[in-house]
Design an enzyme around this catalytic site. Structure first.
Site, PDB file in Angstrom:
ATOM      1  N   LYS A  26      -5.179 -41.778  31.744  1.00 40.61           N
ATOM      2  CA  LYS A  26      -4.377 -40.702  31.710  1.00 40.61           C
ATOM      3  C   LYS A  26      -4.843 -39.434  32.440  1.00 40.61           C
ATOM      4  O   LYS A  26      -4.214 -38.775  32.978  1.00 40.61           O
ATOM      5  CB  LYS A  26      -4.047 -40.237  30.203  1.00 40.61           C
ATOM      6  CG  LYS A  26      -2.979 -39.553  29.868  1.00 40.61           C
ATOM      7  CD  LYS A  26      -2.533 -39.469  28.327  1.00 40.61           C
ATOM      8  CE  LYS A  26      -1.374 -38.886  28.315  1.00 40.61           C
ATOM      9  NZ  LYS A  26      -1.079 -38.344  27.006  1.00 40.61           N
ATOM     10  N   SER A  63     -11.534 -56.426  32.872  1.00 39.82           N
ATOM     11  CA  SER A  63     -10.882 -57.270  31.840  1.00 39.82           C
ATOM     12  C   SER A  63     -11.860 -58.335  31.797  1.00 39.82           C
ATOM     13  O   SER A  63     -13.064 -58.051  31.519  1.00 39.82           O
ATOM     14  CB  SER A  63      -9.532 -57.600  32.298  1.00 39.82           C
ATOM     15  OG  SER A  63      -8.996 -58.439  31.062  1.00 39.82           O
ATOM     16  N   TYR A  82     -12.728 -58.993  20.287  1.00 38.68           N
ATOM     17  CA  TYR A  82     -13.074 -58.849  21.731  1.00 38.68           C
ATOM     18  C   TYR A  82     -11.696 -59.189  22.519  1.00 38.68           C
ATOM     19  O   TYR A  82     -11.328 -58.560  23.442  1.00 38.68           O
ATOM     20  CB  TYR A  82     -14.260 -59.599  21.930  1.00 38.68           C
ATOM     21  CG  TYR A  82     -14.517 -59.607  23.542  1.00 38.68           C
ATOM     22  CD1 TYR A  82     -14.958 -58.396  24.092  1.00 38.68           C
ATOM     23  CD2 TYR A  82     -14.094 -60.518  24.393  1.00 38.68           C
ATOM     24  CE1 TYR A  82     -15.293 -58.376  25.613  1.00 38.68           C
ATOM     25  CE2 TYR A  82     -14.506 -60.689  25.792  1.00 38.68           C
ATOM     26  CZ  TYR A  82     -15.066 -59.444  26.203  1.00 38.68           C
ATOM     27  OH  TYR A  82     -15.332 -59.239  27.694  1.00 38.68           O
ATOM     28  N   LYS A 142      -9.233 -57.351  25.284  1.00 44.80           N
ATOM     29  CA  LYS A 142      -9.040 -57.640  26.553  1.00 44.80           C
ATOM     30  C   LYS A 142      -7.715 -58.287  26.980  1.00 44.80           C
ATOM     31  O   LYS A 142      -7.421 -57.863  28.183  1.00 44.80           O
ATOM     32  CB  LYS A 142      -9.996 -58.966  27.065  1.00 44.80           C
ATOM     33  CG  LYS A 142     -11.497 -58.154  27.043  1.00 44.80           C
ATOM     34  CD  LYS A 142     -11.748 -57.146  28.057  1.00 44.80           C
ATOM     35  CE  LYS A 142     -13.102 -56.928  28.179  1.00 44.80           C
ATOM     36  NZ  LYS A 142     -13.409 -55.515  29.162  1.00 44.80           N
TER      37      LYS A 142
END
Length: 194
Positions: free
Chosen positions: A37, A55, A69, A73
């Site tokens: 942002k 990722s 986790y 992702k």
């Protein structure tokens, strides 16, 4: 911009405190959003920019005990794909790098395992994961494999969204696309002896 902050909380969901849950999502998702942002006004003003988000194949498929986790992702995948449309309006690009197992110390300093042995129902799967981890790491790609893919994503001039890094990642992703849930998930369960 390169978003790479990451660590992995693994273990039965019930074994995690709320603080650990928030830590996982704050690091892997909220941090990525906050940093992104901040740079978007600069990208809009200059009518260009590339966002590269790390990722994992863990954003497209899961392993046992990775609820937190993998949840983060999968979020990175969705955020990145949706942002791809947004920044494309002013000449920006989003790239996702999806590594498999990489020969780093992720399983050391970046891996946090929580377990409560009194929850006996989970101990079989906990043992299976701990047994499988060393053999999974044996097939890990060298770190420079990911570095090369990141460089490719940053410099190839393509409007490509996803880049897979590592031979294990390519194999697992191809299998995930080829097989339905029953077959693929059954294969993962079999790999872990479940």
């Amino acid at each position: 911009m390169f978003n790479n902050a990451d660590f992995g909380e693994y273990g039965p969901l019930e074994a995690f405190s709320r603080d650990k849950i928030l830590r996982q999502f704050n690091t892997n998702v909220i941090g990525l959003l906050d940093v992104t942002k901040v740079v978007l006004p600069h990208f809009r003003q200059n009518k260009k920019g590339i966002i590269i988000n790390i990722s994992s194949i863990g954003g497209k498929m899961t392993f046992p005990l990775g609820t937190l986790y993998h949840g983060t992702k999968f979020a990175v995948e969705g955020i990145s794909e949706s942002l791809y449309y947004e920044v494309g309006q002013f000449g920006g690009q989003v790239k996702i790098v999806e590594p498999g197992m990489i020969a780093t110390d992720f399983s050391g300093r970046s891996f946090d395992f929580s377990n409560d042995e009194s929850m006996t129902e989970y101990q079989n799967i906990v043992g299976a994961l701990m047994t499988a981890m060393p053999s999974m790491a044996q097939n890990a790609s060298p770190a420079n494999t990911v570095a090369e893919i990141i460089f490719e994503a940053a410099t190839d001039g393509k409007n490509q969204l996803r880049y897979t890094a590592g031979e294990d990642a390519k194999t697992l992703m191809a299998n995930r696309q080829q097989y339905d849930d029953a077959i693929f998930l059954g294969g993962i369960k079999s790999q872990f002896g479940l």
